[in-house]
Design an enzyme around this catalytic site. Structure first.
Site, PDB file in Angstrom:
ATOM      1  N   ARG A  60      -1.650   6.185   5.763  1.00 44.16           N
ATOM      2  CA  ARG A  60      -0.664   6.264   4.687  1.00 44.16           C
ATOM      3  C   ARG A  60      -1.301   6.540   3.330  1.00 44.16           C
ATOM      4  NH1 ARG A  60      -0.904   1.021   6.676  1.00 44.16           N
ATOM      5  NH2 ARG A  60      -1.530  -0.660   5.244  1.00 44.16           N
ATOM      6  N   LYS A  80      -7.137   4.781   5.841  1.00 41.99           N
ATOM      7  CA  LYS A  80      -5.734   4.517   6.158  1.00 41.99           C
ATOM      8  C   LYS A  80      -4.941   5.813   6.208  1.00 41.99           C
ATOM      9  CE  LYS A  80      -5.405  -0.040   3.935  1.00 41.99           C
ATOM     10  NZ  LYS A  80      -4.629  -0.881   2.996  1.00 41.99           N
ATOM     11  N   HIS A 138      -8.353  -8.893   2.056  1.00 38.60           N
ATOM     12  CA  HIS A 138      -7.434  -9.593   2.960  1.00 38.60           C
ATOM     13  C   HIS A 138      -8.170 -10.638   3.791  1.00 38.60           C
ATOM     14  CE1 HIS A 138      -3.419  -7.874   2.672  1.00 38.60           C
ATOM     15  NE2 HIS A 138      -3.945  -6.670   2.530  1.00 38.60           N
ATOM     16  N   ASN A 150       5.432  -0.667   3.626  1.00 33.12           N
ATOM     17  CA  ASN A 150       4.577  -0.082   4.654  1.00 33.12           C
ATOM     18  C   ASN A 150       5.402   0.138   5.916  1.00 33.12           C
ATOM     19  OD1 ASN A 150       2.281  -0.124   3.019  1.00 33.12           O
ATOM     20  ND2 ASN A 150       1.648  -2.143   3.735  1.00 33.12           N
ATOM     21  N   HIS A 195      -0.759  -9.726  -0.555  1.00 31.13           N
ATOM     22  CA  HIS A 195      -0.128  -9.208  -1.775  1.00 31.13           C
ATOM     23  C   HIS A 195       1.296  -8.806  -1.433  1.00 31.13           C
ATOM     24  CE1 HIS A 195      -0.677  -5.240   0.050  1.00 31.13           C
ATOM     25  NE2 HIS A 195      -1.850  -5.715   0.427  1.00 31.13           N
ATOM     26  N   ASP A 228      -3.395   0.666  -5.565  1.00 30.37           N
ATOM     27  CA  ASP A 228      -2.023   0.634  -5.057  1.00 30.37           C
ATOM     28  C   ASP A 228      -1.407  -0.748  -5.193  1.00 30.37           C
ATOM     29  OD1 ASP A 228      -4.154   0.251  -3.238  1.00 30.37           O
ATOM     30  OD2 ASP A 228      -2.799   0.270  -1.530  1.00 30.37           O
ATOM     31  N   HIS A 229      -2.248  -1.779  -5.415  1.00 32.89           N
ATOM     32  CA  HIS A 229      -1.767  -3.144  -5.647  1.00 32.89           C
ATOM     33  C   HIS A 229      -2.964  -4.021  -5.950  1.00 32.89           C
ATOM     34  CE1 HIS A 229      -3.386  -4.137  -1.714  1.00 32.89           C
ATOM     35  NE2 HIS A 229      -2.698  -3.129  -1.194  1.00 32.89           N
ATOM     36  N   THR A 251       0.795  -1.230   0.000  1.00 31.91           N
ATOM     37  CA  THR A 251       0.000   0.000   0.000  1.00 31.91           C
ATOM     38  C   THR A 251       0.827   1.278   0.000  1.00 31.91           C
ATOM     39  OG1 THR A 251      -1.831  -1.113   1.099  1.00 31.91           O
ATOM     40  CG2 THR A 251      -1.759   1.284   1.283  1.00 31.91           C
TER      41      THR A 251
END
Length: 510
Positions: A125, A123, A269, A61, A447, A312-313, A40
């Protein structure tokens, strides 16, 4: 978000969300992440800087500072305090670990700081990194208080509109009826059966099936709200309030709204990419996106705004799903491997604890201990590599000091080089077999690897000066920022290595 979600659920999307972008905008069908790890913080930094971890410095991260051995969270900043919940460590965040400018910084500079830039996510971030170093504001969610918060890096107190929003206790309304499927559960034909052993469960559940009693789960664990599609709806509601409060799009200069819908990640997840839960989350997100676009039409005007949608992924299929269908996949554990490495290295080099940890599929050595003992670091790395390459599930173990000589495919070599920051990355990069991943849990998925399931991401453009169409030419995550710079006629971020995607633009004459 995996790229294939655009088409896997296409028939069930409305005409006003994902389909609006696909049928009226431009799709870069082969957009890839070109760095490791695919996580992320790294993804958001790369999208907005047009750079790669080796330059922008967000190497994971979390990462190990190679000079002192300390663990660093990508947006942690002990020099700031939380605003909105002063006792929360969730608020001690800023972009100071990011080493380059972002496209949002460049827009602020280009307009002499008249542009407004707002970052929003559950989040920290995913709000802090897109908003950059110089934003008007960045907000993220605090589980303990159930509020959106920020830090003293941005402001000393929350604006009145944020306090008013937090005071509505919107979460209570969103979870009041639990989580059932948006449509009859037997219509979810693109997903696995409702109950699978490899799906996670909410606290208190005996089976991973609909309906989910979110109220009970939330009472036991405040963080469980993130693992529902209602986290996206909460993010949308807050975003629409921000559009009004900051009068975005109403001034003389172009404004920038960076929104991350993070619950797709949390649900993925927990339940995996083939679950009814993830399908339902995307069908609900489609409706949330439609509401966002409708609001922008009404407040700014059709054709007067640009949106790009990306991820982001991606994510891997759950190991249990793969094994059930006789597809190669398995779990990998880094902890026991760290212990084994230290035992082997200790026997040969007569020193203990030479490996600090294995994180981000990278081996972190104790550089100070090795240097102080005058040990042969080249020999230590080679010994570690010889051992690792014999272990189950490992395709390659690569010495980053000699990555150019490594007998690995060029694509992987490039991704390793782009992701390697000497001060923040481990010296040996591990590449697992396709389908394998590191996890301490037997449910859900994750991931972080090079494989297409983790790195093939959507990239849709729509709105002002955007062509309608699609291209199968391979482009990369770090091409987004320079393309935005070209559209806005501003300078690229100062660490940018990406290239402009010309195909998306109707014209560059304006």
């Amino acid at each position: 978000m995996r790229w294939d979600y655009l088409y896997r659920y296409y028939d069930r999307y409305s005409n006003d969300g994902f389909k609006r972008l696909l049928n009226g905008g431009f799709s870069c069908e082969n957009t890839f992440i070109n760095h490791l790890p695919s996580v992320t913080g790294v993804g958001h930094a790369t999208i907005y800087t047009g750079s790669v971890p080796s330059l922008h410095g967000i190497a994971g991260n979390e990462w190990v500072d190679q000079l002192n051995g300390k663990s660093v969270y990508c947006v942690s900043d002990t020099s700031v305090r939380a605003v909105g919940n002063p006792t929360s460590s969730e608020g001690r965040m800023s972009p100071r670990n990011l080493l380059t400018t972002t496209i949002t910084d460049q827009l602020r500079v280009a307009t002499n700081f008249r542009s407004k830039v707002i970052g929003i996510s559950l989040k920290d971030r995913a709000s802090v990194l897109p908003a950059g170093h110089t934003p008007t504001a960045a907000f993220w969610f605090d589980d303990a208080s159930g509020n959106f918060i920020t830090s003293t890096y941005y402001m000393d107190q929350l604006p009145a509109w944020v306090n008013q929003f937090n005071g509505k206790k919107r979460i209570e309304q969103l979870i009041a009826n639990g989580w059932n499927t948006l449509y009859p559960v037997n219509t979810y034909k693109q997903s696995d059966a409702d109950e699978k052993s490899y799906e996670g469960k909410f606290s208190g559940e005996t089976a991973s099936v609909f309906p989910h009693d979110i109220q009970s789960a939330y009472a036991k664990s405040k963080g469980s709200f993130r693992n529902t599609p209602f986290g996206n709806t909460l993010t949308l509601d807050f975003t629409l309030e921000a559009v009004n409060a900051y009068q975005l799009g109403k001034g003389e200069a172009t404004d920038f709204l960076a929104v991350n819908f993070a619950s797709t990640d949390y649900v993925g997840h927990m339940f995996g990419v083939n679950s009814i839960e993830i399908e339902d989350t995307y069908l609900r997100l489609d409706k949330d996106l439609a509401q966002l676009f409708k609001t922008l039409d009404a407040k700014i005007g059709k054709g007067q705004w640009i949106v790009f949608l990306t991820a982001d992924h991606g994510a891997a299929n759950a190991i249990g799903f793969m094994q059930e269908h006789h597809l190669p996949a398995d779990y990998w554990r880094s902890g026991p491997l760290t212990d084994s490495l230290n035992r082997i290295l200790g026997q040969r080099f007569e020193a203990t604890g030479l490996v600090r940890s294995i994180r981000n599929y990278q081996v972190n050595f104790d550089l100070n201990k090795i240097s102080n003992a005058n040990l042969d670091f080249n020999a230590i790395r080679q010994t570690a590599i010889d051992f690792l390459q014999r272990q189950p599930g490992i395709s390659y173990a690569v010495d980053m000091a000699w990555v150019g000589r490594a007998p690995v495919p060029e694509r992987l070599k490039t991704m390793m080089v782009n992701g390697y920051n000497f001060k923040r990355s481990g010296q040996v990069q591990i590449i697992l077999n396709p389908g394998w991943f590191g996890s301490e849990s037997k449910t859900g998925t994750t991931h972080g690897a090079w494989n297409p399931y983790d790195t093939h991401i959507p990239l849709l453009w729509y709105g002002w000066n955007i062509k309608h169409g699609k291209s199968s030419r391979e482009v990369y995550m770090h091409d987004i920022a320079p393309t935005l710079a070209a559209l806005l006629h501003i300078e690229m971020p100062n660490g940018c290595v990406g290239k402009v995607i010309d195909e998306v633009m109707a014209s560059l004459s304006r």
